[in-house]
Design a protein around this motif. Structure first.
Motif, PDB file in Angstrom:
ATOM      1  N   GLY A   1       0.789  -1.224   0.000  1.00 52.20           N
ATOM      2  CA  GLY A   1       0.000   0.000   0.000  1.00 52.20           C
ATOM      3  C   GLY A   1       0.821   1.274   0.000  1.00 52.20           C
ATOM      4  N   GLN A   2       2.144   1.138  -0.006  1.00 51.39           N
ATOM      5  CA  GLN A   2       2.985   2.349   0.002  1.00 51.39           C
ATOM      6  C   GLN A   2       3.660   2.540  -1.350  1.00 51.39           C
ATOM      7  N   TRP A   3       3.672   3.771  -1.802  1.00 48.57           N
ATOM      8  CA  TRP A   3       4.337   4.058  -3.074  1.00 48.57           C
ATOM      9  C   TRP A   3       5.848   4.068  -2.884  1.00 48.57           C
ATOM     10  N   ILE A   4       6.531   3.445  -3.827  1.00 44.59           N
ATOM     11  CA  ILE A   4       7.997   3.420  -3.833  1.00 44.59           C
ATOM     12  C   ILE A   4       8.439   4.027  -5.162  1.00 44.59           C
TER      13      ILE A   4
ATOM     14  N   GLU B   1      -8.148  -1.430  -1.207  1.00 46.97           N
ATOM     15  CA  GLU B   1      -7.640  -0.101  -0.801  1.00 46.97           C
ATOM     16  C   GLU B   1      -6.412   0.258  -1.647  1.00 46.97           C
ATOM     17  N   ASP B   2      -5.515  -0.713  -1.828  1.00 52.08           N
ATOM     18  CA  ASP B   2      -4.301  -0.465  -2.622  1.00 52.08           C
ATOM     19  C   ASP B   2      -4.669  -0.153  -4.078  1.00 52.08           C
TER      20      ASP B   2
ATOM     21  N   ASP C   1     -15.985   1.304 -12.151  1.00 45.90           N
ATOM     22  CA  ASP C   1     -17.379   1.256 -11.665  1.00 45.90           C
ATOM     23  C   ASP C   1     -17.461   1.440 -10.157  1.00 45.90           C
ATOM     24  N   TYR C   2     -16.334   1.239  -9.468  1.00 45.33           N
ATOM     25  CA  TYR C   2     -16.396   1.184  -8.001  1.00 45.33           C
ATOM     26  C   TYR C   2     -15.598   2.253  -7.281  1.00 45.33           C
ATOM     27  N   HIS C   3     -14.921   3.116  -8.019  1.00 40.87           N
ATOM     28  CA  HIS C   3     -14.138   4.149  -7.318  1.00 40.87           C
ATOM     29  C   HIS C   3     -13.989   5.404  -8.174  1.00 40.87           C
TER      30      HIS C   3
END
Ligand code: URA
Length: 196
Positions: free
Chosen positions: A143-146, A174-175, A194-196
């Motif tokens: 979940g963290q950007w690198i 979430e990711d 469709d979902y976010h």
């Protein structure tokens, strides 16, 4: 010198003997998808189904990956390229050994250079260790950007982990919401999910 393309890599991989995994394969699995995708997903390596067909993520975890991608507005036909850390199936689906990852990595790096994704999703610990850092932990970094070589990389759990533990579906979604946001920011402001 002949130009290296996705097609020449595919041909090379079909006969590759850079590591011991070559001896046990039915088909090498070079990767597939949109050749100019700005989003790339990288998994661990072929399993039984992938080895049979020569295509990445076509078994149960691949079906789940396709569903997640579809919910996020992505597909291998239109805007994603899918590859793996190793291109041949490890025996009994064991984790690829460090020397197998090392032998295969230059081919993946070349594919990344050619496809030129802005965003890379690393699916699971092997992809994280193989591309970024052998001592990295997926539970810490998911979940963290690198920032990696001018691209943005986000590790998340492997779909097969979600099949074993459905509670991981929520953090993975979430990711992927972060991926959708970043894709809108960097690639296509009107990208539809469709979902976010
Ligand atoms: N798991 C992976 O990591 N890659 C595949 O291609 C299939 C299953």
């Amino acid at each position: 010198m002949t130009e290296v393309t996705l097609e020449t890599i595919r041909q090379y991989v079909a006969g590759c003997k850079r590591c011991g995994l070559a001896a046990g394969r039915t088909h090498a699995v070079p990767g597939e998808g949109c050749p100019t995708a700005r989003l790339m997903c990288i998994g661990e390596g072929p399993g039984y189904h992938e080895d049979r067909l020569g295509r990445p993520f076509v078994g149960p975890s691949g079906q789940l990956l396709d569903k997640i991608l579809a919910a996020a507005g992505f597909s291998r036909q239109t805007n994603v390229f899918i590859a793996n850390i190793v291109k041949c199936r490890p025996p009994a689906n064991r984790d690829p050994l460090p020397e197998e990852r090392q032998a295969c990595l230059p081919l993946l790096l070349k594919q990344i250079e050619i496809v030129n994704p802005a965003i890379i999703v690393l699916l699971g610990a092997t992809a994280l260790k193989g591309l970024i850092n052998p001592s990295a932990h997926i539970t810490q970094l998911r979940g963290q950007w690198i920032e990696w070589q001018g691209r943005l990389v986000i590790p998340t759990f492997h779909p097969s982990a979600l099949l074993r533990n459905p509670q991981l579906k929520r953090p993975v979604w979430e990711d992927f919401k972060h991926v959708i946001d970043k894709y809108r920011q960097l690639v296509n402001p009107s990208h539809h999910s469709d979902y976010h």
